[in-house]
Design a protein around this motif. Structure first.
Motif, PDB file in Angstrom:
ATOM      1  N   CYS A   1       3.496  -0.891   5.507  1.00  0.00           N
ATOM      2  CA  CYS A   1       2.953  -0.336   4.383  1.00  0.00           C
ATOM      3  C   CYS A   1       4.168   0.319   4.122  1.00  0.00           C
ATOM      4  O   CYS A   1       4.463   1.514   4.579  1.00  0.00           O
ATOM      5  CB  CYS A   1       1.380   0.084   4.464  1.00  0.00           C
ATOM      6  SG  CYS A   1       0.384  -0.998   5.314  1.00  0.00           S
ATOM      7  N   PRO A   2       4.472   0.853   2.656  1.00  0.00           N
ATOM      8  CA  PRO A   2       5.475   1.368   2.225  1.00  0.00           C
ATOM      9  C   PRO A   2       5.084   2.625   1.090  1.00  0.00           C
ATOM     10  O   PRO A   2       5.097   3.033   0.739  1.00  0.00           O
ATOM     11  CB  PRO A   2       5.969   0.909   1.261  1.00  0.00           C
ATOM     12  CG  PRO A   2       4.938  -0.173   0.413  1.00  0.00           C
ATOM     13  CD  PRO A   2       4.284  -0.876   1.927  1.00  0.00           C
TER      14      PRO A   2
ATOM     15  N   LEU B   1       0.802  -1.448  -0.215  1.00  0.00           N
ATOM     16  CA  LEU B   1      -0.239  -0.225   0.320  1.00  0.00           C
ATOM     17  C   LEU B   1       1.165   1.298  -0.216  1.00  0.00           C
ATOM     18  O   LEU B   1       1.659   1.816   0.993  1.00  0.00           O
ATOM     19  CB  LEU B   1      -1.492   0.210   1.421  1.00  0.00           C
ATOM     20  CG  LEU B   1      -1.840   0.429   1.178  1.00  0.00           C
ATOM     21  CD1 LEU B   1      -3.061   1.254  -0.072  1.00  0.00           C
ATOM     22  CD2 LEU B   1      -3.584   1.718   2.688  1.00  0.00           C
ATOM     23  N   ARG B   2       0.578   2.222  -1.065  1.00  0.00           N
ATOM     24  CA  ARG B   2       1.857   2.960  -1.077  1.00  0.00           C
ATOM     25  C   ARG B   2       0.653   4.678  -1.236  1.00  0.00           C
ATOM     26  O   ARG B   2       1.434   5.328  -0.779  1.00  0.00           O
ATOM     27  CB  ARG B   2       2.322   3.171  -3.020  1.00  0.00           C
ATOM     28  CG  ARG B   2       2.700   2.433  -2.820  1.00  0.00           C
ATOM     29  CD  ARG B   2       3.994   2.385  -2.604  1.00  0.00           C
ATOM     30  NE  ARG B   2       5.326   3.151  -3.294  1.00  0.00           N
ATOM     31  CZ  ARG B   2       6.099   2.915  -2.445  1.00  0.00           C
ATOM     32  NH1 ARG B   2       6.665   2.667  -1.147  1.00  0.00           N
ATOM     33  NH2 ARG B   2       6.931   4.534  -3.127  1.00  0.00           N
TER      34      ARG B   2
ATOM     35  N   LEU C   1       7.428   9.346   2.672  1.00  0.00           N
ATOM     36  CA  LEU C   1       6.374   9.712   2.788  1.00  0.00           C
ATOM     37  C   LEU C   1       6.803  11.448   2.309  1.00  0.00           C
ATOM     38  O   LEU C   1       7.288  11.674   2.142  1.00  0.00           O
ATOM     39  CB  LEU C   1       6.141   9.197   4.371  1.00  0.00           C
ATOM     40  CG  LEU C   1       5.166  10.307   4.456  1.00  0.00           C
ATOM     41  CD1 LEU C   1       3.408   9.077   4.041  1.00  0.00           C
ATOM     42  CD2 LEU C   1       4.616  10.916   6.503  1.00  0.00           C
ATOM     43  N   THR C   2       5.391  11.196   1.350  1.00  0.00           N
ATOM     44  CA  THR C   2       5.666  13.021  -0.008  1.00  0.00           C
ATOM     45  C   THR C   2       4.516  13.642   0.852  1.00  0.00           C
ATOM     46  O   THR C   2       4.213  14.947   1.024  1.00  0.00           O
ATOM     47  CB  THR C   2       5.034  13.074  -0.868  1.00  0.00           C
ATOM     48  OG1 THR C   2       4.374  12.154  -1.731  1.00  0.00           O
ATOM     49  CG2 THR C   2       6.572  12.157  -1.197  1.00  0.00           C
ATOM     50  N   HIS C   3       2.818  13.070   1.419  1.00  0.00           N
ATOM     51  CA  HIS C   3       2.208  13.751   1.726  1.00  0.00           C
ATOM     52  C   HIS C   3       1.575  12.865   3.406  1.00  0.00           C
ATOM     53  O   HIS C   3       1.229  12.320   3.167  1.00  0.00           O
ATOM     54  CB  HIS C   3       0.624  13.997   0.585  1.00  0.00           C
ATOM     55  CG  HIS C   3       1.188  14.747  -0.491  1.00  0.00           C
ATOM     56  ND1 HIS C   3       2.261  13.692  -1.240  1.00  0.00           N
ATOM     57  CD2 HIS C   3       0.691  15.546  -0.561  1.00  0.00           C
ATOM     58  CE1 HIS C   3       2.666  15.004  -2.137  1.00  0.00           C
ATOM     59  NE2 HIS C   3       1.822  16.397  -1.721  1.00  0.00           N
TER      60      HIS C   3
ATOM     61  N   ARG D   1       5.246   8.897  15.881  1.00  0.00           N
ATOM     62  CA  ARG D   1       6.618   8.441  15.571  1.00  0.00           C
ATOM     63  C   ARG D   1       6.240   7.573  15.004  1.00  0.00           C
ATOM     64  O   ARG D   1       7.277   6.777  14.029  1.00  0.00           O
ATOM     65  CB  ARG D   1       7.265   7.717  16.635  1.00  0.00           C
ATOM     66  CG  ARG D   1       6.350   6.734  17.599  1.00  0.00           C
ATOM     67  CD  ARG D   1       7.368   6.615  18.705  1.00  0.00           C
ATOM     68  NE  ARG D   1       6.472   5.127  19.329  1.00  0.00           N
ATOM     69  CZ  ARG D   1       5.802   5.840  20.216  1.00  0.00           C
ATOM     70  NH1 ARG D   1       5.306   6.464  21.152  1.00  0.00           N
ATOM     71  NH2 ARG D   1       4.597   4.423  21.183  1.00  0.00           N
ATOM     72  N   VAL D   2       5.450   7.129  14.238  1.00  0.00           N
ATOM     73  CA  VAL D   2       5.603   5.486  13.813  1.00  0.00           C
ATOM     74  C   VAL D   2       5.339   6.154  11.743  1.00  0.00           C
ATOM     75  O   VAL D   2       6.013   5.749  11.000  1.00  0.00           O
ATOM     76  CB  VAL D   2       3.943   5.313  12.890  1.00  0.00           C
ATOM     77  CG1 VAL D   2       2.642   5.987  12.763  1.00  0.00           C
ATOM     78  CG2 VAL D   2       3.350   3.425  12.049  1.00  0.00           C
ATOM     79  N   ALA D   3       5.294   7.328  11.626  1.00  0.00           N
ATOM     80  CA  ALA D   3       5.916   8.231  10.196  1.00  0.00           C
ATOM     81  C   ALA D   3       7.432   7.901  10.329  1.00  0.00           C
ATOM     82  O   ALA D   3       7.829   8.010   9.113  1.00  0.00           O
ATOM     83  CB  ALA D   3       5.367   9.846  10.880  1.00  0.00           C
TER      84      ALA D   3
END
Length: 152
Positions: free
Chosen positions: A54-55, A34-35, A79-81, A71-73
């Motif tokens: 998920c990537p 999942l992108r 990640l762009t958005h 922090r999961v980010a």
């Protein structure tokens, strides 16, 4: 959305924004391809931690009952958005320090900390921290040449 999610292993793009979809984020724990995820203004809830496998490049959860620590980010280097406005997400904005590809960031949630964590986001175009409890020197964005819109 059913909690198992074992059948969603090939899912790459999901946009259910502004629908009456409900369910728990646990359904995505096996979605390893999942992108793009847009659940904006749905009745989705649960812990954002279930997205860790998920990537993801796009995470749009505005106006949902999704919670958990930002922090999961750190698990999403591409990640762009990231739109977490009006969610139950909390934590320190420092968790976003490694997300250098960020183009759009909308936090309006219980995120705290020094905006210095965003100093490497040179591709950032839109930033909204209007409800986040952040502080710091605005000079942090001096190398962010693409920045078009800011709300603090």
């Amino acid at each position: 959305l059913k909690a198992d999610g074992a059948n969603m292993t090939e899912l790459r793009h999901l946009d259910l924004a502004h629908t009456k979809v409900s369910g728990d984020m646990q359904v995505f724990q096996h979605s390893t391809k999942l992108r793009y995820l847009n659940l904006e203004a749905t009745q989705t809830n649960g812990d954002i931690e279930y997205l860790r496998a998920c990537p993801l490049k796009h995470i749009l959860l505005r106006d949902t009952g999704v919670g958990g620590n930002i922090r999961v980010a750190q698990a999403f280097p591409d990640l762009t958005h990231l739109d977490l406005q009006n969610t139950l997400i909390f934590g320190d904005i420092g968790a976003l320090e490694a997300n250098q590809k960020m183009q759009g960031l909308w936090l309006g949630t219980s995120v705290v900390g020094d905006i210095a964590a965003l100093r490497r986001t040179e591709y950032l175009e839109e930033l909204d921290l209007s409800l986040a409890d952040v502080f710091g020197d605005i000079q942090v964005f001096e190398h962010t040449k693409s920045l078009k819109k800011v709300a603090l």
